[in-house]
Motif scaffolding. Structure first.
Motif, mmCIF file in Angstrom:
data_model
loop_
_atom_site.group_PDB
_atom_site.id
_atom_site.type_symbol
_atom_site.label_atom_id
_atom_site.label_comp_id
_atom_site.label_asym_id
_atom_site.label_seq_id
_atom_site.Cartn_x
_atom_site.Cartn_y
_atom_site.Cartn_z
ATOM 1 N N LYS A 319 0.845 -1.122 -0.082
ATOM 2 C CA LYS A 319 0.106 0.155 -0.128
ATOM 3 C C LYS A 319 0.956 1.086 0.043
ATOM 4 C CE LYS A 319 -3.975 -1.770 2.723
ATOM 5 N NZ LYS A 319 -3.251 -3.104 3.456
ATOM 6 N N PRO A 320 0.609 2.435 -0.891
ATOM 7 C CA PRO A 320 1.324 3.432 -0.915
ATOM 8 C C PRO A 320 1.349 4.203 0.469
ATOM 9 C CG PRO A 320 0.176 3.397 -2.918
ATOM 10 C CD PRO A 320 -0.225 2.009 -1.881
ATOM 11 N N THR A 321 0.368 4.104 1.081
ATOM 12 C CA THR A 321 -0.082 4.805 2.383
ATOM 13 C C THR A 321 1.231 4.273 3.379
ATOM 14 O OG1 THR A 321 -1.378 5.931 4.098
ATOM 15 C CG2 THR A 321 -1.919 3.399 3.707
ATOM 16 N N VAL A 322 1.275 3.000 3.501
ATOM 17 C CA VAL A 322 2.332 2.350 4.422
ATOM 18 C C VAL A 322 3.716 2.911 3.976
ATOM 19 C CG1 VAL A 322 3.367 0.130 5.051
ATOM 20 C CG2 VAL A 322 0.889 0.403 5.004
ATOM 21 N N CYS A 323 4.128 2.892 2.589
ATOM 22 C CA CYS A 323 5.456 3.394 2.153
ATOM 23 C C CYS A 323 5.631 4.782 2.650
ATOM 24 C CB CYS A 323 5.446 3.168 0.804
ATOM 25 S SG CYS A 323 5.309 1.635 -0.033
ATOM 26 N N MET A 324 4.627 5.605 2.567
ATOM 27 C CA MET A 324 4.850 7.069 2.880
ATOM 28 C C MET A 324 4.739 7.455 4.257
ATOM 29 S SD MET A 324 5.483 8.053 0.153
ATOM 30 C CE MET A 324 5.549 9.980 0.110
ATOM 31 N N ASN A 325 4.108 6.702 5.047
ATOM 32 C CA ASN A 325 4.037 6.669 6.375
ATOM 33 C C ASN A 325 5.188 6.365 7.107
ATOM 34 O OD1 ASN A 325 1.367 7.987 7.175
ATOM 35 N ND2 ASN A 325 0.541 6.282 6.843
ATOM 36 N N PHE A 326 5.747 5.350 6.769
ATOM 37 C CA PHE A 326 7.212 4.523 7.106
ATOM 38 C C PHE A 326 8.242 5.752 6.947
ATOM 39 C CE2 PHE A 326 11.300 2.549 6.615
ATOM 40 C CZ PHE A 326 11.388 2.216 7.801
ATOM 41 N N CYS A 327 8.088 6.356 5.673
ATOM 42 C CA CYS A 327 8.991 7.294 5.314
ATOM 43 C C CYS A 327 9.250 8.536 6.143
ATOM 44 C CB CYS A 327 9.058 7.653 3.970
ATOM 45 S SG CYS A 327 10.610 8.677 3.201
ATOM 46 N N ASN A 328 7.784 8.889 6.421
ATOM 47 C CA ASN A 328 7.802 10.115 7.354
ATOM 48 C C ASN A 328 8.045 9.817 8.758
ATOM 49 O OD1 ASN A 328 6.669 12.186 8.567
ATOM 50 N ND2 ASN A 328 4.446 11.595 8.473
ATOM 51 N N ASP A 329 7.819 8.553 9.089
ATOM 52 C CA ASP A 329 8.485 8.402 10.641
ATOM 53 C C ASP A 329 10.075 7.801 10.502
ATOM 54 O OD1 ASP A 329 5.870 8.333 11.428
ATOM 55 O OD2 ASP A 329 5.631 6.436 12.278
ATOM 56 N N PHE A 330 10.432 7.328 9.435
ATOM 57 C CA PHE A 330 11.806 7.331 9.421
ATOM 58 C C PHE A 330 12.660 8.560 9.518
ATOM 59 C CE2 PHE A 330 15.763 7.437 6.610
ATOM 60 C CZ PHE A 330 16.309 6.741 7.464
ATOM 61 N N LEU A 331 11.915 9.734 8.735
ATOM 62 C CA LEU A 331 12.717 11.024 8.689
ATOM 63 C C LEU A 331 12.478 11.701 10.012
ATOM 64 C CD1 LEU A 331 11.756 12.147 5.012
ATOM 65 C CD2 LEU A 331 13.851 11.466 5.826
ATOM 66 N N SER A 332 11.504 11.397 10.732
ATOM 67 C CA SER A 332 11.437 12.125 12.260
ATOM 68 C C SER A 332 12.397 11.196 13.045
ATOM 69 C CB SER A 332 9.982 11.846 12.606
ATOM 70 O OG SER A 332 8.947 12.380 11.831
ATOM 71 N N PHE A 333 12.565 9.988 13.073
ATOM 72 C CA PHE A 333 13.479 9.097 13.600
ATOM 73 C C PHE A 333 14.911 9.833 13.167
ATOM 74 C CE2 PHE A 333 16.269 5.406 13.710
ATOM 75 C CZ PHE A 333 16.331 5.241 15.045
ATOM 76 N N VAL A 334 15.324 10.004 12.176
ATOM 77 C CA VAL A 334 16.449 10.391 11.909
ATOM 78 C C VAL A 334 16.760 11.892 12.277
ATOM 79 C CG1 VAL A 334 18.243 11.438 9.928
ATOM 80 C CG2 VAL A 334 16.560 9.250 9.530
ATOM 81 N N LYS A 335 15.829 12.904 12.290
ATOM 82 C CA LYS A 335 15.931 14.037 13.175
ATOM 83 C C LYS A 335 16.116 14.009 14.340
ATOM 84 C CE LYS A 335 13.028 17.114 10.032
ATOM 85 N NZ LYS A 335 11.594 17.591 9.826
ATOM 86 N N SER A 336 15.507 12.875 15.123
ATOM 87 C CA SER A 336 15.404 12.894 16.614
ATOM 88 C C SER A 336 16.958 12.335 17.041
ATOM 89 C CB SER A 336 14.533 11.837 17.236
ATOM 90 O OG SER A 336 14.705 10.545 16.761
ATOM 91 N N VAL A 337 17.870 11.522 15.886
ATOM 92 C CA VAL A 337 18.866 10.871 16.151
ATOM 93 C C VAL A 337 19.967 11.667 15.789
ATOM 94 C CG1 VAL A 337 20.486 9.099 15.418
ATOM 95 C CG2 VAL A 337 18.160 8.509 16.056
ATOM 96 N N VAL A 338 19.849 12.686 14.856
ATOM 97 C CA VAL A 338 21.183 13.055 14.202
ATOM 98 C C VAL A 338 20.881 14.711 14.961
ATOM 99 C CG1 VAL A 338 22.196 14.088 12.181
ATOM 100 C CG2 VAL A 338 21.050 11.869 12.143
ATOM 101 N N LYS A 339 21.557 14.813 16.021
ATOM 102 C CA LYS A 339 21.478 16.270 16.586
ATOM 103 C C LYS A 339 22.467 17.082 16.349
ATOM 104 C CE LYS A 339 17.340 15.995 18.399
ATOM 105 N NZ LYS A 339 16.260 16.990 17.826
ATOM 106 N N GLU A 340 23.864 16.494 16.592
ATOM 107 C CA GLU A 340 25.035 17.171 16.407
ATOM 108 C C GLU A 340 25.284 17.896 14.952
ATOM 109 O OE1 GLU A 340 29.533 16.934 18.115
ATOM 110 O OE2 GLU A 340 28.111 15.309 19.003
ATOM 111 N N ASP A 341 25.613 19.070 14.793
ATOM 112 C CA ASP A 341 25.759 19.689 13.753
ATOM 113 C C ASP A 341 27.248 19.759 13.157
ATOM 114 O OD1 ASP A 341 26.053 21.800 11.504
ATOM 115 O OD2 ASP A 341 23.859 22.253 11.983
ATOM 116 N N ASP A 342 27.524 18.661 12.468
ATOM 117 C CA ASP A 342 29.116 18.562 12.530
ATOM 118 C C ASP A 342 29.134 17.610 11.231
ATOM 119 O OD1 ASP A 342 31.798 17.639 12.497
ATOM 120 O OD2 ASP A 342 31.827 17.161 14.441
ATOM 121 N N PRO A 343 29.894 18.121 10.119
ATOM 122 C CA PRO A 343 29.776 17.287 8.827
ATOM 123 C C PRO A 343 31.061 16.111 8.898
ATOM 124 C CG PRO A 343 31.079 19.458 8.733
ATOM 125 C CD PRO A 343 30.281 19.479 10.117
ATOM 126 N N ARG A 344 31.860 16.223 9.954
ATOM 127 C CA ARG A 344 32.771 14.802 10.460
ATOM 128 C C ARG A 344 32.096 13.938 10.936
ATOM 129 N NH1 ARG A 344 37.896 18.453 12.049
ATOM 130 N NH2 ARG A 344 38.558 16.453 12.748
#
Ligand code: A3P
Ligand code: MG
Ligand code: MG
Length: 380
Positions: A319-344
Motif C-alpha cells: 500500500k502506498p500509504t504504508v510506504c509514505m507513513n514509514f518514510c515520514n516516521d523514518f525521517l522523524s527518527f533521523v531528526k531525533s537521532v542526528v542532533k549534532e551539527d558536524d559534517p565529520r
C-alpha cells in the motif's frame, strides 16, 4: 488495532524526551491516512557526460520516441559485447554531484518565506538521492536486501548518503555473466526508445554508455520534512506539461505468461517502479516486456498515479500509504537521532529484513561523506 496505536503512542512520547533507539518497519504500524506529500517541484537539473563529468545543464536529457509497432523487434542483447561502455560501479560518488549542483544553484532553492529565520542555511531539512528514498519507501515490504544510510548534519540540514552493505558488495563482485548482460538490457531498451533531440530518431547502432545521465533536482515536503533530492530521469516527451510532468521512466521486465508471474509483477516490481517515480512526480512509466533471449515482445505504459488501483485485487498487496507513513516516521527518527551539527560526524542507520532500524555514531571515520570542498565553501 489498540495494540498498535498504544505502541505508536509510546514511541512518539519517547521521541519528545530522548531519541528512540530503534524504529520498527512492521507494515501494520503504518496503516494510517496518507500523509501530506506536496507536488514535487523541479528546481534544477544537471547532466553527467560519458566520462561522468558534471555539467550544470540538460545536455543529456533525451526525448521519448514511441515505437512504431506495438510489438517491436527490439533485441536487447545487441551490442553488449562490442558497443557497451559500462560505468565503474565500484566508484562510490556519494552525494558529490548533488553537492556540486547545490553550490552552483543555491539561489534556486525555494524558501517559502524568505524572511522567516529558517533553522538551516539551505532552508531544507534533508538532502539526498531519490534512489535512497525509494529504498526507505519500500522497506516495510522488503524481505531480501537490507540497507545502510549515513547521515550528517551541516548548517541545520541533514544529508543522507548510502553506504554499500557487505551483502550488496558480495553480490556486486560475484555477478554471473548472465546477470552482467541482463543489467545491460535496460539501457539498451532506452537506446531503442530515446532520441537526443526533440525531433530526432533513436540510434540503435550507437554505443550504450552508462556513465551518461540526466538528473532532475526536486523540492517537496513530506508532512513536516522539507526535502531536496535528485534522481536520474530516462527521458521526456516532446509536447507535454513542464517538468517533472513531462518525464518518462523506462523499464524492462520479463514477459508475463502465467497468473503467478502477473501476481509477482504486481507485488514486487510495481512496488519499486511506483516508489521510484512517485517520489519525483514522474507521471508515466513505459515498460518493455522481453523474453528470455532479450527480445521485447510488448510495450505497455503505466500511469504512476493509477498503479495503486491496478494492484488492489492482489491479496496482501503493498500500500502506498504504508510506504509514505514509514518514510515520514523514518525521517522523524533521523531528526531525533542526528542532533549534532558536524559534517565529520556520521550517524550510520542500518536496517536488515525482519529487524528494526538501528544506528551507530562515527567521528572522523571512513563513513564521513561531506567533502572538504563542500563544507569549506564560504557562500552560506
Ligand atoms: P531495468 O530496470 O529496465 O532493468 P532505471 O530503470 O532506474 O532507469 O535503471 C536503468 C537500468 O539500470 C535498469 O533497467 C537495469 O538494467 C539497471 N539497474 C538499475 N538499478 C539496478 C540494480 N539495483 N541492480 C541491477 N541493475 C540495475
Ligand atoms: Mg534511469
Ligand atoms: Mg529506467
Amino acid at each position: 488495532s489498540d495494540f498498535n496505536s498504544d505502541k505508536r503512542h509510546r514511541a512518539s512520547e519517547e521521541a519528545q524526551h530522548r531519541p528512540a533507539e530503534t524504529l520498527s518497519a512492521h507494515r501494520q504500524l503504518y496503516e494510517r491516512n496518507f500523509p501530506l506529500y506536496k507536488q514535487p517541484v523541479e528546481v534544477g537539473f544537471f547532466s553527467l557526460d560519458s566520462h561522468r563529468n558534471f555539467f550544470n545543464d540538460q545536455r543529456q536529457l533525451r526525448y521519448y520516441v514511441e515505437p512504431r509497432k506495438s510489438c517491436p523487434d527490439f533485441n536487447l542483447r545487441d551490442g553488449y559485447t562490442n558497443r557497451f561502455v559500462k560505468r565503474d560501479d565500484g566508484v562510490k560518488e556519494k552525494l558529490d554531484h548533488m553537492l556540486k549542483w547545490i553550490l552552483a544553484n543555491r539561489d534556486k532553492i525555494k524558501t517559502r518565506d524568505q524572511t522567516s529565520s529558517s533553522s538551516s542555511a539551505l532552508g531544507v531539512d534533508f538532502v539526498t538521492w531519490r534512489g535512497h528514498l525509494t529504498k526507505v519507501l519500500t522497506t516495510p515490504y522488503e524481505t531480501q536486501e537490507g540497507w545502510m544510510l549515513a547521515a550528517s548534519k551541516f548548517r541545520g540540514t541533514i544529508y543522507i548518503s548510502e553506504v554499500e552493505t557487505e551483502a550488496a558488495r558480495a553480490n556486486r563482485v560475484t555477478r554471473s555473466e548472465r546477470q552482467e548482460e541482463m543489467m545491460y538490457w535496460g539501457y539498451k531498451f532506452e537506446q531503442y526508445t530515446c532520441a537526443d533531440g526533440a525531433d530526432g530518431t533513436p540510434d540503435p547502432g550507437g554505443v550504450v554508455n552508462t556513465n551518461e545521465a540526466f538528473c532532475t533536482v526536486v523540492q517537496t515536503r513530506l508532512a513536516d520534512h522539507k526535502l531536496l533530492f535528485s534522481g536520474e530521469v530516462d527521458c521526456r516527451v516532446k509536447d507535454a506539461p513542464p517538468a517533472p510532468g513531462c518525464y518518462v521512466e523506462l523499464k524492462t521486465s520479463a514477459e508475463i505468461c502465467t497468473p503467478k508471474q502477473r501476481s509477482n509483477f504486481h507485488r514486487y516490481k510495481l512496488l519499486k517502479w511506483w516508489a521510484q517515480s512517485f517520489l519525483p512526480g514522474v507521471p508515466q512509466i513505459v515498460a518493455g516486456f522481453r523474453d528470455h533471449d532479450g527480445i521485447v515482445v510488448s510495450i505497455q505504459t503505466f500511469q504512476t498515479s493509477k498503479i495503486s488501483q491496478l494492484i488492489k485485487n492482489e491479496q496482501n498487496c503493498w500500500k502506498p500509504t504504508v510506504c509514505m507513513n514509514f518514510c515520514n516516521d523514518f525521517l522523524s527518527f533521523v531528526k531525533s537521532v542526528v542532533k549534532e551539527d558536524d559534517p565529520r560526524l556520521v550517524y550510520l542507520l542500518e536496517w536488515d529484513p525482519h529487524r528494526d532500524v538501528t544506528y551507530t555514531v562515527h567521528r572522523d571515520s571512513p563513513f564521513t561523506f561531506l567533502p572538504e570542498w563542500y563544507v569549506k565553501d564560504t557562500r552560506s
